[in-house]
Design an enzyme around this catalytic site. Structure first.
Site, PDB file in Angstrom:
ATOM      1  CG  ASP A  34      51.106 -35.071 -13.747  1.00 39.30           C
ATOM      2  OD1 ASP A  34      51.084 -35.883 -14.705  1.00 39.30           O
ATOM      3  OD2 ASP A  34      51.804 -35.230 -12.720  1.00 39.30           O
ATOM      4  CB  SER A  83      48.762 -72.252  -4.261  1.00 33.60           C
ATOM      5  OG  SER A  83      48.749 -73.575  -3.796  1.00 33.60           O
ATOM      6  CG  LEU A  84      51.932 -71.420  -9.009  1.00 32.35           C
ATOM      7  CD1 LEU A  84      52.854 -70.254  -9.337  1.00 32.35           C
ATOM      8  CD2 LEU A  84      51.684 -72.254 -10.259  1.00 32.35           C
ATOM      9  CE  LYS A 115      55.299 -67.867  -6.247  1.00 33.54           C
ATOM     10  NZ  LYS A 115      54.882 -66.967  -5.171  1.00 33.54           N
ATOM     11  CE  LYS A 291      51.656 -69.114 -14.710  1.00 38.65           C
ATOM     12  NZ  LYS A 291      50.921 -67.866 -14.825  1.00 38.65           N
ATOM     13  CE  LYS A 315      58.520 -69.212  -2.234  1.00 34.41           C
ATOM     14  NZ  LYS A 315      57.577 -68.254  -1.610  1.00 34.41           N
TER      15      LYS A 315
HETATM   16  S1  IVH Z   1      49.911 -68.611 -11.665  1.00 38.93           S
HETATM   17  C1  IVH Z   1      47.300 -72.228 -11.175  1.00 38.93           C
HETATM   18  N1  IVH Z   1      51.671 -66.760 -12.157  1.00 38.93           N
HETATM   19  O1  IVH Z   1      51.897 -67.043  -6.598  1.00 38.93           O
HETATM   20  C2  IVH Z   1      48.338 -71.214 -11.206  1.00 38.93           C
HETATM   21  N2  IVH Z   1      50.927 -67.049  -9.914  1.00 38.93           N
HETATM   22  O2  IVH Z   1      51.075 -70.073  -5.242  1.00 38.93           O
HETATM   23  C3  IVH Z   1      47.931 -69.974 -10.562  1.00 38.93           C
HETATM   24  N3  IVH Z   1      51.895 -65.450  -8.330  1.00 38.93           N
HETATM   25  O3  IVH Z   1      48.924 -66.997  -5.041  1.00 38.93           O
HETATM   26  C4  IVH Z   1      48.981 -69.021 -10.272  1.00 38.93           C
HETATM   27  N4  IVH Z   1      53.149 -64.361  -9.775  1.00 38.93           N
HETATM   28  O4  IVH Z   1      49.226 -65.021  -6.490  1.00 38.93           O
HETATM   29  C5  IVH Z   1      50.929 -67.369 -11.205  1.00 38.93           C
HETATM   30  N5  IVH Z   1      53.209 -65.110 -12.723  1.00 38.93           N
HETATM   31  C6  IVH Z   1      52.466 -65.722 -11.802  1.00 38.93           C
HETATM   32  C7  IVH Z   1      52.483 -65.329 -10.457  1.00 38.93           C
HETATM   33  C8  IVH Z   1      51.701 -66.034  -9.527  1.00 38.93           C
HETATM   34  C9  IVH Z   1      52.765 -64.446  -8.510  1.00 38.93           C
HETATM   35  C10 IVH Z   1      51.316 -65.850  -7.022  1.00 38.93           C
HETATM   36  C11 IVH Z   1      49.843 -66.105  -7.052  1.00 38.93           C
HETATM   37  C12 IVH Z   1      49.599 -67.320  -6.200  1.00 38.93           C
HETATM   38  C13 IVH Z   1      50.978 -67.791  -5.854  1.00 38.93           C
HETATM   39  C14 IVH Z   1      51.147 -69.210  -6.280  1.00 38.93           C
END
Ligand code: IVH
Length: 326
Positions: A34, A83-84, A115, A291, A315
């Protein structure tokens, strides 16, 4: 030192410091002490003070903050930030996979990832330089929080390697548990009200007007999506892996933060693994995301009004109630 020498020294010091930041904040593998790091940074600061005309906008000295944002400007997203769909039920994950298989005869590759429980961000890079960082907002437009995002050491201000000329990277900014606990300990000592959880603290921190305070809060990030007009990647995993080579902190297979699988068993293994292992992570996750990997297949599957059909979040049931009782 003449002007030419100063200019060259500023360039080489900037590069050297960027590299050390990368080793420290992205790879968690520091290469110098550091103290030596601070010496390099001080030297660069001094040179920039003497020769401000050679200081880069993306200089690592800018990470300490100082820019005050009076009002966060609204920015319309070039690509909507969706969102998902999410579920707490394994049954529904099985149904989702069965549904997708009915739509196409092709084999489907799934990418499983964490997530992250933080704040979604979209960051634009033009010719390898960070130009704008925008919150999700309502999905159509968000707020420009560039000055604050610049202070996050694991997010590069300038890229390395071979990257697209103009693209947006999306991911999550969060507060690691160690930073959260240290911050609350500090607050307790001075009699300030404690923050409730890392997610809200990260979100509140990113909306602060003084980027200097943000710089002290030790926020971190994982990036998980690349968006652009003419990207050459075949699918999601290869885009994420490439983004890692440009200097971003991305999930890796080695840590099991991201995996590709063709089967529902593979998906379930990932879910079960992280349902247990999440308690040992240095940051909070609230589930896993699955995905479809291939972009052409993603396009075929398309979107509902709110979210892509090609992705779903599983979740975890939180133990928030038990934590409270403790
Ligand atoms: S993909 C179209 N991947 O979860 C897909 N989202 O409702 C776009 N999030 O607000 C999201 N980890 O901020 C994706 N590995 C991940 C994620 C992720 C967290 C959050 C994201 C979004 C919410 C989905």
């Amino acid at each position: 030192m003449n002007k030419e020498e100063a200019k060259a020294a500023i360039l080489s010091l900037s590069k050297e410091i960027d590299q050390h930041n990368y080793h420290y904040y992205v790879e968690s593998n520091p290469q110098i002490s550091d103290y030596d790091f601070d010496m390099l940074l001080n030297r660069l600061q001094q040179l920039e003070l003497e020769h401000p005309e050679f200081a880069y906008d993306y200089s690592p000295t800018k990470r300490v903050g100082g820019d005050i944002t009076k009002k966060f400007e609204s920015v319309v997203h070039r690509f909507p930030m969706l969102s998902l769909a999410n579920t707490y039920s394994e049954e529904e994950i099985i149904d989702w996979e069965t549904r997708l298989k009915k739509v196409t005869d092709e084999e489907l590759n799934f990418v499983c990832e964490l997530k992250y429980d933080g704040v979604a961000i979209g960051i634009r890079y033009e010719n390898g330089i960070m130009t704008r960082a925008v919150t999700r907002g309502d999905g159509t437009q968000g707020e420009d929080i560039t000055a604050n995002v610049r202070t996050i050491r694991s997010i590069p201000l300038k890229l390395i390697g071979h990257f697209p000329d103009d693209f947006e990277i999306r991911g999550e900014i969060f507060m690691p548990l160690a930073s959260f606990n240290a911050l609350n300990a500090e607050r307790e000592e001075i009699g300030e009200q404690l923050f409730a959880n890392p997610r809200n603290t990260a979100s509140g921190t990113l909306k602060m007007q003084d980027s200097k305070v943000v710089a002290e809060r030790n926020l971190d990030s994982y990036l998980y999506g690349v968006y652009g007009d003419d990207l050459s990647f075949e699918g999601h995993l290869s885009a994420v892996e490439n983004a890692g080579s440009w200097g971003f902190k991305v999930p890796t297979k080695e840590k099991n933060f991201i995996q590709r699988t063709t089967s529902i068993e593979g998906i379930m293994d990932f879910i079960h693994y992280w349902d247990k292992a999440r308690h040992g992570l240095p940051f909070e996750i609230d589930g896993v995301v699955i995905k479809v990997d291939n972009y052409a297949q993603q396009r075929k599957l398309g979107f509902t009004a709110k979210s892509p059909r090609w992705a779903i979040a599983f979740k975890f049931k939180t133990e928030r109630v038990e934590t409270l009782l403790e």
